[in-house]
Design a protein around this motif. Structure first.
Motif, PDB file in Angstrom:
ATOM      1  N   ALA A 369       0.844  -1.217   0.000  1.00  0.00           N
ATOM      2  CA  ALA A 369       0.000   0.000   0.000  1.00  0.00           C
ATOM      3  C   ALA A 369       0.873   1.257   0.000  1.00  0.00           C
ATOM      4  O   ALA A 369       0.555   2.256  -0.662  1.00  0.00           O
ATOM      5  N   SER A 408      -2.007   6.484   1.221  1.00  0.00           N
ATOM      6  CA  SER A 408      -1.646   5.104   1.558  1.00  0.00           C
ATOM      7  C   SER A 408      -2.271   4.705   2.890  1.00  0.00           C
ATOM      8  O   SER A 408      -2.706   3.564   3.054  1.00  0.00           O
ATOM      9  N   LYS A 411      -5.767   3.375   2.547  1.00  0.00           N
ATOM     10  CA  LYS A 411      -5.788   1.974   2.079  1.00  0.00           C
ATOM     11  C   LYS A 411      -5.367   1.025   3.200  1.00  0.00           C
ATOM     12  O   LYS A 411      -5.939  -0.042   3.378  1.00  0.00           O
TER      13      LYS A 411
END
Ligand code: NDP
Ligand code: HSE
Length: 429
Positions: A369, A408, A411
């Motif tokens: 990620a 990121s 996620k």
């Protein structure tokens, strides 16, 4: 010898300190500076309620600002009341009447500086604000009078004493935020309502003033990224200790060409950084100029006498410049100048701590990620939890874009193997 008469607005911690310094040191100032300064009036809210009434002769006190603004003998008004109203209106009226204003009020200055400077210039009055940033530390005058040769590319500092006291306690005694705050309140450092300090508003007001002066461009508070210290936990300090860092609430302004970024947030700095050793209620500010390189100013950022030192130095400076006042040098506009590009997507190193499931594939999923957003990892520390099924992982990134890190983390938060993003702290090397 020229004689200047001053009115004090507010007679609390700062106002009474100004009176004390002028009373105790007036003769020395007269001898050294060749000017005579006296306090003619002191504005208080209510004679009955004023705890400092015994400090000055009764005939100096008034509860009416009209007695001050309409008095042609008063040259300088020192505003030490705080807050927005009536401070804002009194400052504008004093400037409109041609009286020089000296203030310690960072909130009103950071919100209304352009209007004040326009009013001052229209009547030729002076406007001075040394005490608004760093208490007794002569930081603004240093920028105004001693850094003219430089293009300043960075200001970075500890400019709130209350939070620095709390963070010092959390670092050195392992206290929680709540415990350290209570102690700061018991010692009189933190207010009963500590929001302005602990949520970073006070540092934001000061950074607005500091960075406007340093970068010669108005930096309104709205453009400053702000994050306080209330979410820091003992685990953050433990992580910092393991990594050789100290956590400080830093106010940071950086300028590269026309790009400027301004932010206030908890920051990990190496234990060897000079700001790491600034303990308790002390303040310290780093400036980087292209010619002088780094300089650091350190001292008491608050308190009756240190703050009065700054106010009185402004009064003396104003007296010396009364024929031609020296204004701050940024373009006097309400909004940020078109010449400037404001950077919100800072490039920073991040310390990110996650609580995760301790099972195969966890690290790979998280690393993927980060990689998808171009966030490169510099180091990783994993500590297993006693339950044997979960772990805490701290990632230190290489310099990465703020937006990429945020994307990121969105996620990562959604991954099954991640139970919490426990902390995200920026790092300055
Ligand atoms: P205090 O609360 O100790 O003093 C402010 C004084 O102003 C109080 O006596 C208050 O009276 C009076 N006042 C407020 N409004 C009025 C009014 N309308 N008419 C007359 N008097 C009024 O605050 P400080 O001295 O600590 O702070 C003053 C300013 O300096 C603030 O802007 C603060 O942020 C700034 N500053 C303070 C520092 C510090 O170390 N304390 C350091 C640097 C800056 P009342 O109590 O009745 O409200
Ligand atoms: N509340 C401020 C501080 C006072 O803690 O630094 C000085 O501005």
């Amino acid at each position: 010898m020229k004689h200047y008469q001053v009115a004090l607005l507010g007679f609390g911690t700062v106002g009474s300190g100004v009176y004390r310094v002028l009373s105790e040191n007036g003769a020395q100032i007269t001898h050294r500076e060749g000017i005579n300064i006296s306090v003619k009036r002191i504005l208080v809210r209510d004679f009955e309620q004023e705890p400092n009434l015994h400090l000055a002769p009764m005939e100096l006190y008034t509860t009416s600002f009209d007695d001050i603004v309409n008095d042609p003998e008063i040259d300088i008004v020192a505003e030490c009341m705080g807050g927005i109203e009536p401070a804002r209106s009194f400052i504008l009226r004093a400037l409109g009447a041609g009286k020089t204003v000296v203030t310690s009020n960072k909130e009103v200055m950071s919100k209304h500086w352009p209007a004040f400077e326009q009013a001052a210039k229209s009547t030729g009055a002076g406007l001075y604000l040394e005490a608004t940033v760093g208490g007794g530390i002569p930081i603004l005058r240093t920028i105004l009078d001693s850094m003219q040769a430089n293009n300043i590319s960075r200001v970075m500092g500890i400019i709130n004493g209350t939070t620095n006291y709390i963070l010092t306690q959390m670092t050195e005694s392992g206290r929680s935020f709540e415990e350290a705050l209570k102690e700061a309140q018991a010692l009189g450092y933190a207010e009963a309502n500590p929001t302005a300090d602990v949520e970073g508003y006070d540092a934001m007001y000061k950074l607005s003033i500091l960075s406007s002066m340093a970068f010669h461009a108005h930096m309104p508070i709205e453009v400053i990224y702000r994050e306080g210290i209330t979410k820091l936990t003992p685990a953050d300090f433990e992580t910092a200790r393991l990594l050789g860092y100290t956590i400080k609430l830093l106010a940071i302004g950086k300028k590269a060409g026309k790009r400027i970024e301004v932010r206030v947030h908890p920051t990990m700095i190496p234990n060897t950084h000079p700001l790491a050793s600034v303990r308790g209620v002390f303040n310290a500010i780093f400036l980087t100029g292209h010619a002088v390189d780094d300089i650091m100013l350190y001292g008491r950022g608050a308190g009756c006498m240190p703050t009065a030192s700054a106010v009185v130095s402004d009064i003396v400076y104003a007296c010396h410049h009364d024929q031609r006042h020296h204004y701050m040098t940024f373009v006097n506009e309400e909004s940020i100048s078109n010449e400037i590009t404001l950077v919100c997507d800072f490039i920073c190193i991040y310390s990110i701590r996650l609580k995760v499931a301790d099972k195969p594939g966890t690290m790979a999923a998280i690393a993927a990620a980060f990689a998808e957003q171009g966030v490169s990892l510099k180091s990783v520390i994993q500590l297993g939890e006693p339950d044997g099924t979960s772990a805490r992982i701290t990632f230190i990134t290489h310099a990465a874009s703020e937006f990429a890190v945020r994307d990121s983390l969105k996620k990562i938060e959604a991954l099954d193997c991640v139970s919490a993003v426990e902390s995200v702290i920026r790092v300055e090397e």
